[in-house]
Design an enzyme around this catalytic site. Structure first.
Site, PDB file in Angstrom:
ATOM      1  N   CYS A 113       0.812  -1.221   0.000  1.00 14.50           N
ATOM      2  CA  CYS A 113       0.000   0.000   0.000  1.00 14.50           C
ATOM      3  C   CYS A 113       0.846   1.272   0.000  1.00 14.50           C
ATOM      4  O   CYS A 113       0.324   2.363  -0.224  1.00 14.50           O
ATOM      5  CB  CYS A 113      -0.943   0.004   1.199  1.00 14.50           C
ATOM      6  SG  CYS A 113      -2.121  -1.369   1.195  1.00 14.50           S
ATOM      7  N   HIS A 249      -2.733   7.238   3.212  1.00 15.91           N
ATOM      8  CA  HIS A 249      -3.258   6.006   2.637  1.00 15.91           C
ATOM      9  C   HIS A 249      -4.598   5.699   3.282  1.00 15.91           C
ATOM     10  O   HIS A 249      -4.754   5.782   4.508  1.00 15.91           O
ATOM     11  CB  HIS A 249      -2.269   4.861   2.877  1.00 15.91           C
ATOM     12  CG  HIS A 249      -2.833   3.508   2.614  1.00 15.91           C
ATOM     13  ND1 HIS A 249      -3.530   3.193   1.471  1.00 15.91           N
ATOM     14  CD2 HIS A 249      -2.829   2.363   3.376  1.00 15.91           C
ATOM     15  CE1 HIS A 249      -3.911   1.925   1.522  1.00 15.91           C
ATOM     16  NE2 HIS A 249      -3.503   1.406   2.659  1.00 15.91           N
ATOM     17  N   ASN A 279     -10.206   0.163   0.727  1.00 16.74           N
ATOM     18  CA  ASN A 279      -8.747   0.188   0.615  1.00 16.74           C
ATOM     19  C   ASN A 279      -8.342  -0.299  -0.779  1.00 16.74           C
ATOM     20  O   ASN A 279      -8.467  -1.475  -1.089  1.00 16.74           O
ATOM     21  CB  ASN A 279      -8.139  -0.703   1.695  1.00 16.74           C
ATOM     22  CG  ASN A 279      -6.621  -0.722   1.683  1.00 16.74           C
ATOM     23  OD1 ASN A 279      -5.988  -0.190   0.780  1.00 16.74           O
ATOM     24  ND2 ASN A 279      -6.023  -1.343   2.690  1.00 16.74           N
TER      25      ASN A 279
END
Length: 330
Positions: A113, A249, A279
Site C-alpha cells: 500500500c 493512505h 482500501n
C-alpha cells in the site's frame, strides 16, 4: 537525488460496479453498521470486466491530458501494483505500449500500500539520474480478486481502482523530503501467497486459491505508529512553510482518527474518501489526491503531506507543493 519536479497532471479510474455494505451482507454475516463503524467504509468499486492494465491506462490518459504533455516526451514510467495482470511484461511496459511511447525507462515497483510513495520517489530519482524531463507514475490494483469472500474480517476492506500523475521537471522542486522505510514482517502480518505450480520434476502440488491473509490488530498498531512517525518527520523538515493538508493512505478511517487524536491535529486537515472506495492499496493516495483536487479541498499553493504504510512492512511519505489549480478555485 530527486530531480526538481512538479505534478502537472492527475487522473483516476475505478470500475463501474459499486458494491455496498448492504450487498456484502448477502455474502457474509455482516451489516452496513458493523463495517462502517469499524472502518468508515460504505461502498467499494469492484472490477468485473476491467483489469489492472485497463484502469491504469485510463488514469494515465486523464493525467496526460491535464498535463498537456505528449506521450513521446515521456522519459520515465514507474508503475506500482501487487495485483498486476501479468508476471511479465510489467504494467509500466503495458503503459508504454498503450501510448506508443517510443523509448523510455519503464519499470514496476512492489511495496504494498506504500507503492505510490515509492514509485513517486523512484520516478523523480530516475529523472535526475537519466536527465529526463517528464515521467508517468501510476498505481493500479484489483484487490477484490484476492479477497476471501467468506471471511468478513477482510473481504469488506478492499476495493479496486487506479490513479496516476505526470511529473515535469521544474525550476524549483515541488516534491520534497521523501521518506522510504521498511520494517521486517517477522510475524507475516500481511501476506498474499502465490499459488503453487507443479513441474515434471516436482510432482503434483496442491494449488488452493490464495487470498489476502491479514492480522488486523497488528496492522493497526503498525500503521498508527509509522504514520505518526512519518508525519512528524515531514512536518519537522518543513521549516520554510508548514504542511496545511494531509492525504494519508486510505486503509481504515479509524487509523486516521487515531493519528489525528494522538498528534492533536485538526481533522479538517486530513482528506478521507475511504467511504466510497475502501482500501485500494497503492492506488488509494493518487485516487484521494484526485478527489481532493476535484472537490476543491486541494488547490494550487497548498503544501500537502502524503503518507503510506503497507505490507512488507513498508512505510513512507513526502511533501508536495501543489501547483495545479482546481476548477472550483478558478
Amino acid at each position: 537525488m530527486l530531480a526538481p519536479v512538479s505534478i502537472t497532471g492527475i487522473g483516476k479510474c475505478v470500475p463501474e460496479k459499486v458494491v455496498t455494505n448492504d450487498d456484502l451482507a448477502h455474502l457474509v454475516e455482516t451489516s452496513d453498521e458493523w463495517i462502517s463503524k469499524r472502518t468508515g467504509i460504505r461502498s467499494r468499486h469492484v472490477a468485473v470486466e476491467e483489469n489492472a492494465t485497463a484502469l491504469a491506462i485510463s488514469a494515465v490518459k486523464d493525467a496526460l491530458e491535464m498535463s498537456g504533455e505528449k506521450p513521446e516526451d515521456v522519459g520515465v514510467i514507474v508503475a506500482c501494483t501487487i495485483t498486476g495482470d501479468e508476471l511479465t511484461p510489467s504494467l509500466a511496459g503495458r503503459i508504454q505500449k498503450a501510448f506508443g511511447i517510443p523509448a523510455c525507462a519503464a519499470m514496476d515497483v512492489s511495496a504494498g500500500c506504500t507503492g505510490f510513495v515509492y514509485a513517486l520517489v523512484t520516478a523523480a530519482s530516475l529523472m535526475d539520474t537519466l536527465g529526463k524531463d517528464v515521467a508517468i507514475v501510476v498505481a493500479s490494483e484489483i484487490m477484490t480478486k484476492y479477497c476471501d469472500w467468506t471471511d468478513r474480517a477482510t473481504c469488506v476492506l478492499f476495493g479496486d481502482g487506479a490513479g496516476a500523475v505526470v511529473l515535469k521537471r521544474s525550476e524549483i522542486p515541488h516534491l520534497l523530503h521523501p521518506i522510504l522505510d521498511a520494517t521486517p514482517d517477522t510475524d507475516d502480518v500481511i501476506v498474499v501467497k502465490k499459488e503453487a505450480r507443479s513441474t515434471p520434476f516436482s510432482g503434483e502440488v496442491e494449488s488452493p486459491r490464495e487470498s489476502i491473509q491479514m492480522k488486523g490488530a497488528d496492522v493497526f498498531t503498525y500503521a498508527v505508529a509509522v504514520m505518526e512517525n512519518s508525519l512528524n518527520q515531514l512536518m519537522e523538515r518543513c521549516t520554510d512553510k508548514p504542511v496545511n493538508k494531509i492525504v494519508p493512505h486510505q486503509a481504515n478511517e479509524k487509523i486516521i482518527d487515531f493519528v489525528v487524536r494522538s498528534m492533536k491535529l485538526p481533522r479538517e486537515n486530513f482528506f478521507v474518501n475511504i467511504a466510497n472506495y475502501a482500501n485500494t492499496s497503492s492506488a488509494s493516495i493518487p485516487i484521494a489526491l484526485c478527489d481532493a483536487m476535484e472537490s476543491g479541498w486541494l488547490n494550487a499553493g497548498d503544501r500537502v503531506a502524503i503518507v503510506g504504510f503497507g505490507s512488507g512492512l513498508t512505510s513512507g511519505g513526502a511533501v508536495i507543493d501543489w501547483t495545479i489549480q482546481n476548477k472550483k478555485g478558478e
